[in-house]
Design an enzyme around this catalytic site. Sequence first.
Site, PDB file in Angstrom:
ATOM      1  N   TRP A 157       0.878  -1.184   0.000  1.00  0.00           N
ATOM      2  CA  TRP A 157       0.000   0.000   0.000  1.00  0.00           C
ATOM      3  C   TRP A 157       0.905   1.222   0.000  1.00  0.00           C
ATOM      4  CZ3 TRP A 157      -2.166   2.597   4.869  1.00  0.00           C
ATOM      5  CH2 TRP A 157      -3.178   3.503   4.545  1.00  0.00           C
ATOM      6  N   ASP A 238      -0.552  -5.518   9.261  1.00  0.00           N
ATOM      7  CA  ASP A 238      -1.625  -4.608   8.859  1.00  0.00           C
ATOM      8  C   ASP A 238      -2.820  -5.486   8.515  1.00  0.00           C
ATOM      9  OD1 ASP A 238      -3.427  -3.004   7.476  1.00  0.00           O
ATOM     10  OD2 ASP A 238      -1.859  -1.732   6.629  1.00  0.00           O
ATOM     11  N   LYS A 273     -13.468  -1.134   6.397  1.00  0.00           N
ATOM     12  CA  LYS A 273     -14.018  -1.998   5.344  1.00  0.00           C
ATOM     13  C   LYS A 273     -14.972  -3.025   5.932  1.00  0.00           C
ATOM     14  CE  LYS A 273     -10.078  -0.253   3.756  1.00  0.00           C
ATOM     15  NZ  LYS A 273      -9.674   0.566   2.652  1.00  0.00           N
TER      16      LYS A 273
HETATM   17  N1  KET Z   1      -3.963  -0.583   5.516  1.00  0.00           N
HETATM   18  C1  KET Z   1      -4.203  -0.991   4.261  1.00  0.00           C
HETATM   19  C2  KET Z   1      -3.460  -2.175   3.743  1.00  0.00           C
HETATM   20  C3  KET Z   1      -5.130  -0.319   3.483  1.00  0.00           C
HETATM   21  O1  KET Z   1      -5.352  -0.778   2.263  1.00  0.00           O
HETATM   22  C4  KET Z   1      -5.808   0.807   3.993  1.00  0.00           C
HETATM   23  C5  KET Z   1      -6.730   1.559   3.156  1.00  0.00           C
HETATM   24  C6  KET Z   1      -5.544   1.166   5.316  1.00  0.00           C
HETATM   25  C7  KET Z   1      -4.616   0.469   6.044  1.00  0.00           C
HETATM   26  C8  KET Z   1      -6.206   2.333   5.966  1.00  0.00           C
HETATM   27  O2  KET Z   1      -7.471   2.059   6.462  1.00  0.00           O
HETATM   28  P1  KET Z   1      -8.179   2.959   7.580  1.00  0.00           P
HETATM   29  O3  KET Z   1      -9.443   3.434   6.967  1.00  0.00           O
HETATM   30  O4  KET Z   1      -7.271   4.075   7.970  1.00  0.00           O
HETATM   31  O5  KET Z   1      -8.406   2.035   8.719  1.00  0.00           O
HETATM   32  N2  KET Z   1      -6.691   1.449   1.885  1.00  0.00           N
HETATM   33  C9  KET Z   1      -7.580   2.028   0.888  1.00  0.00           C
HETATM   34  C10 KET Z   1      -7.953   3.445   1.108  1.00  0.00           C
HETATM   35  C11 KET Z   1      -6.786   4.379   1.262  1.00  0.00           C
HETATM   36  O6  KET Z   1      -5.849   4.350   0.455  1.00  0.00           O
HETATM   37  O7  KET Z   1      -6.836   5.155   2.239  1.00  0.00           O
HETATM   38  C12 KET Z   1      -6.987   1.773  -0.501  1.00  0.00           C
HETATM   39  O8  KET Z   1      -5.885   1.210  -0.606  1.00  0.00           O
HETATM   40  O9  KET Z   1      -7.630   2.139  -1.493  1.00  0.00           O
END
Ligand code: KET
Length: 424
Positions: A157, A238, A273
Amino acid sequence: MSAGSGGLSSGGPGGQVGGAAGTAPRTVFGHLEPYAGDPILSLNEAFQADPRPDKVNLSIGIYFDDAGRIPVLDCVRRAEAQMLEESGPKPYLPIEGSAAMRKAVQGLLFGAGHEAVASGRVATLQTVGSSGGLRVGADFIRRWLPGAQVWISDPSWDNHRAMFEGAGLAVHAYPYYDAATGGVRFDAMRDTLAGLPAGSIVLLHACCHNPTGVDLSRAQWEALVPLLRERGLIPYLDLAYQGYGDGIEEDAFALRLLAAAGLTFFVANSFSKSMSVYGERAGALSVVCADRAEAELVLGQLKATVRRNYSSPSIHAAGIVARVLADPVLRASWEADVAAMRSRIQAMRRALHDVLAAKRPGRDFGYFLTQRGMFSYTGLAAAQVDRLREEFGVYLVRSGRICVAGLNSGNVERTAAAIAAVVA
Ligand code: KET
């Protein structure tokens, strides 16, 4: 842009700051570099601004239902209704977040009655999304394990590198995705990890790898454990997609394996999610320690990190998560919804695969079926991604990652046809 190297002096016209005599005056912020924007979030914004009615959003990691909407889960609606009904005061939460939520998170992650939780050696705090947790953990590492290198998967990511570098840590990448086979370069990964200095942080996606959708097998996780232990490496998991891989319990496999092996590790987990509560910023950070005394020290310093940053997390997020996880009726409803989201994604993988296989019989699209979670790595080149967006209104990240949850029965054939056109 700025010119001159004068120190700050007052009195420039219109709020400008004058440099030394003879140099052009400059404004306070004129020297700033323009922000290029985040590759994922900016694409999502560009999608929203696109007027084409048949556009398809496969950019951001958000689950959309078959009607293309972000669902409001019934369990969340009911938890919120309870909260509204109670209409309680909204004090600040403690720095570490709600006790009820932290307890519920530990149960979800480790399973009921896990030794690590029962013995008090897990420090858990509620954070501002898992992003907040990742960053709090990174700041803590920078302060208390200052020489530690951070190793992320290649690719990972995008924000992983940004967050850990932003905390002042050196970030490197270990081999992970094998473009030739669509699998994991496990031997190369293991060899790289085996050569790392003791105390290095190894960031691992606990399930549903972002961006590739390619996870380690259980046997591969098991093979990593002795290596991590012998080399004195510190895993940082993660877990942003629990339930989207093989199931809520199944997706905690890696975490429970590391805990059972007695390793010290970090895990940042998200409800964005799994509960479809993106904007509530619901997440947590847990650190599994050697014993209770160490966990108390760790929790204390994590609190110090939070206090000097955002002070305390959201009471509303805590209310939702704690209720949904602790109330048996809401919990059952949530588990059913997660299962439905997971199987809808699998159905979309199958539909995408079948149309592409029919249209391009010479190519192997089997990876759409084997990859797990929200994402698939299509192998499309940036120029093909651009064509998809410009000609067909199909938005995906330039790495070729698609969010499969953006597909639905109304757009999957059209999207597959568009992909088939650009790979031709
Ligand atoms: N870790 C991973 C691997 C991840 O894909 C995301 C979000 C997060 C953490 C952050 O999640 P939070 O909502 O802070 O608990 N990914 C998607 C959104 C983004 O980029 O913020 C994405 O990869 O599209």
